[in-house]
Design an enzyme around this catalytic site. Structure first.
Site, PDB file in Angstrom:
ATOM      1  N   ASP A   1      24.442  27.523  15.980  1.00  0.00           N
ATOM      2  CA  ASP A   1      23.010  27.169  16.243  1.00  0.00           C
ATOM      3  C   ASP A   1      22.803  26.745  17.644  1.00  0.00           C
ATOM      4  O   ASP A   1      23.385  26.063  18.213  1.00  0.00           O
ATOM      5  CB  ASP A   1      22.691  25.737  15.331  1.00  0.00           C
ATOM      6  CG  ASP A   1      21.598  25.550  15.073  1.00  0.00           C
ATOM      7  OD1 ASP A   1      20.721  26.082  15.625  1.00  0.00           O
ATOM      8  OD2 ASP A   1      21.095  24.453  14.255  1.00  0.00           O
TER       9      ASP A   1
ATOM     10  N   ASP B   1      13.044  26.394  10.910  1.00  0.00           N
ATOM     11  CA  ASP B   1      13.553  26.043   9.806  1.00  0.00           C
ATOM     12  C   ASP B   1      12.636  25.878   8.484  1.00  0.00           C
ATOM     13  O   ASP B   1      11.349  25.665   8.600  1.00  0.00           O
ATOM     14  CB  ASP B   1      13.842  24.342   9.885  1.00  0.00           C
ATOM     15  CG  ASP B   1      15.073  24.288  10.885  1.00  0.00           C
ATOM     16  OD1 ASP B   1      15.643  25.209  11.553  1.00  0.00           O
ATOM     17  OD2 ASP B   1      15.430  23.293  11.013  1.00  0.00           O
TER      18      ASP B   1
HETATM   19  C1  GLA Z   1      18.651  23.496  13.206  1.00  0.00           C
HETATM   20  C2  GLA Z   1      19.166  24.543  12.288  1.00  0.00           C
HETATM   21  C3  GLA Z   1      19.011  23.930  10.859  1.00  0.00           C
HETATM   22  C4  GLA Z   1      20.038  22.689  10.848  1.00  0.00           C
HETATM   23  C5  GLA Z   1      19.690  21.809  11.954  1.00  0.00           C
HETATM   24  C6  GLA Z   1      20.893  20.904  12.141  1.00  0.00           C
HETATM   25  O1  GLA Z   1      17.188  22.653  13.073  1.00  0.00           O
HETATM   26  O2  GLA Z   1      17.742  25.790  12.147  1.00  0.00           O
HETATM   27  O3  GLA Z   1      19.090  24.590   9.864  1.00  0.00           O
HETATM   28  O4  GLA Z   1      21.323  23.406  11.123  1.00  0.00           O
HETATM   29  O5  GLA Z   1      19.514  22.445  13.217  1.00  0.00           O
HETATM   30  O6  GLA Z   1      20.586  20.047  13.510  1.00  0.00           O
END
Ligand code: GLA
Length: 510
Positions: A274, A334
């Site tokens: 990520d 997200d």
């Molecule tokens: C980002 C990702 C999420 C999750 C969070 C964790 O927002 O897009 O899917 O993994 O980080 O902190």
């Protein structure tokens, strides 16, 4: 002699000027000046730090607020006596958000109150940090680009579970074990779900030799992996190419190969990687090289590890994801557990269809099915759309307490077969009439999976004609995949009534 005297005079002069400058600086630098650190206890032995790098000149306060993943300039900073007010603006017009801060200088700390729109004021205590608190690690140049060979994994979209949507930072080893048990006992494993993926917040720091440590919530990652494997399932983990993850935990920056080796030693089968903290070190056009680094490291680890890229669909990741060894890549920000979020993402994937295929998939984010923010009709739409999109099916709910309806939605074999079809074509939109959308996914057998979607607020009659699917006129067998009913052989097309926010998902074959 004369020369020495001149040199002495020069040194004396320089020292005086320097001392004067220092005195003047400290006279000007007000008591708010410095690096102030707020440490929030994560409850697992780790802390999340926010740094206030402040500079006070008279009654003016400037500086930055530094979070794990971003850094914002202070605006409108004013000091009156022991009190200061300032603000930080995030987001771009017209969606700016302004956080207002009030700070009071105390003996050895700052008492800070922050007020954000539609949130209650929050009180923080900041202590003096080092002169470098919040500074970034030294930049490591990204490697030259090359093609990472295909790892041969994920010939169909990965299926499993991920902790983030439901548990956020509350995931721990006991929960992961119970989820793995529930994946088996609910019938999800039998339906094809395999990966049990721990998202952010398992990390602690590193030991003296740089090896990544787990925090209190995950006392023994190897034992957990052994346990998950003993149930016939696989274990996934999460990290960031940055120094910090999105939740402010330790990332893999500068430790890519070492971390990949550690994951392999633990028995990890899947990595979600990520961007987050990396965004403070690298520019978007360096993403490919940065992701390639971990792609190489996973390959060098000698273990089969599915590689999931998570950088929110920036920099056209679908055009280079496979070249860095990626098996899937997030295409959006997200998802949230709401009709708006799910449909904005799901119905927005049409243009990306050409980029998906066996071994490399578009990832419109994890499922929200069963989390409670949508109706079962809406969750069936969610599942149908993700199946037509050949999306990874990563349940994001609490598998330990599912309603029979949730289980039925997540384990419908015929819908899963659409997602997992070996041809690996991502479905595409063939028609949108206002709130009505018809999507088609060609299947390996020559059949078509067709979704008749009603995004509207009232029931609607929806038709699909064989000609729209590029099929010849003449009898085609139609099967409703949600009811499991054969609807007979129809000559020119199919029409049905679809509930508000609902879907009919049918398989059509000659
Ligand atoms: C980002 C990702 C999420 C999750 C969070 C964790 O927002 O897009 O899917 O993994 O980080 O902190």
């Amino acid at each position: 002699m004369k020369k020495i005297a001149v040199a002495c005079l020069f040194v004396l002069l320089a020292t005086t000027v320097a001392t004067l400058a220092r005195t003047q600086n400290s006279a000007n630098a007000g008591p708010f000046t410095g690096r102030w650190v707020v440490r929030a206890d994560n409850g697992d032995g780790t802390f999340r730090e926010t740094v206030f790098a402040l500079e006070q000149r008279g009654s003016t306060l400037t500086g930055r607020v530094i979070n794990p993943t971003n850094e914002q300039p202070i605006v409108d900073g004013t000091v009156i006596g022991d009190n200061a007010t300032f603000a930080v603006v995030t987001g771009r017009p017209p969606n700016e958000r302004r956080a207002e801060y009030r700070a009071t200088r105390q003996e050895i700390s700052l008492a800070i109150t922050v007020t954000r729109p539609s949130q209650n004021p929050q009180s923080l205590t900041a202590s003096r940090g080092s002169a470098t608190a919040g500074d970034l690690p030294a930049r490591l140049e990204p490697p030259a680009l090359h093609r990472v060979p295909d790892n041969g994994l994920a010939r169909t979209p990965p299926m499993g579970w991920n902790s983030w949507n439901h548990f956020r930072g509350r995931v721990d080893a006991a929960t992961v074990r119970a989820i793995a048990d529930a994946m088996v006992s609910s019938g999800m494993k039998a339906a094809g779900y395999t990966y049990v993926n721990i998202d952010d917040t398992w990390e602690a720091g590193r030991n003296a030799s740089g090896r990544i440590l787990t925090n209190r919530k995950f006392p023994d990652m190897k034992a957990l992996a052994d346990d998950v494997h003993s149930k016939g399932l696989k274990l996934g983990i999460y990290s960031s190419p940055g120094h910090l993850t999105c939740a402010g935990y330790e990332g893999s920056y500068g430790h890519e190969e070492q971390d990949a080796r550690t994951y392999a030693a633990w028995g990890i089968d899947y990595l979600k990687y990520d961007w987050c903290g990396a965004g403070r070190i690298y520019k978007d056009d360096e993403m490919q090289a940065v992701y390639q680094k971990m792609g190489d490291a996973l390959r060098a680890s000698g273990r089969d590890i599915v590689y999931s890229l998570c950088q929110y669909g920036r920099n056209n990741v679908w055009t280079w994801g496979p070249q860095v060894g990626g098996n899937l890549w997030r295409t959006t920000g997200d998802i949230g557990d709401s009709w708006d979020s799910m449909t904005r993402i799901g119905f927005g994937q049409d243009a990306l269809a050409p980029h998906a295929g066996p071994g490399h998939w578009n990832d419109p984010d994890m499922l929200e099915i069963g989390n409670g923010g949508m109706t079962n009709t809406e969750y069936r739409t969610h599942m149908s759309l993700w199946a037509l999109l050949a999306a990874p099916l990563l349940a994001g709910n609490d598998l330990r307490s599912m309603s029979p309806e949730t289980i039925a939605i997540l384990t419908n074999r015929e819908i899963i077969a659409v997602d997992q079809d070996p041809l690996g074509r991502q479905g595409h939109r063939i028609r949108a009439d206002g709130v009505i959308e018809v999507w088609d996914k060609p299947l390996q057998s020559g059949a078509h999976a067709v979704g008749l979607f009603n995004r509207g607020q009232s029931p609607a009659r929806i038709t699909v004609r064989w000609s729209e699917l590029g099929l010849h006129q003449g009898a085609h067998a139609v099967r409703d995949l949600w009811t499991g009913r054969d609807l007979g052989r129809l000559d020119a097309g199919y029409a049905t009534d679809v509930d508000a926010h609902g879907v009919a998902l049918v398989r059509i074959e000659r």
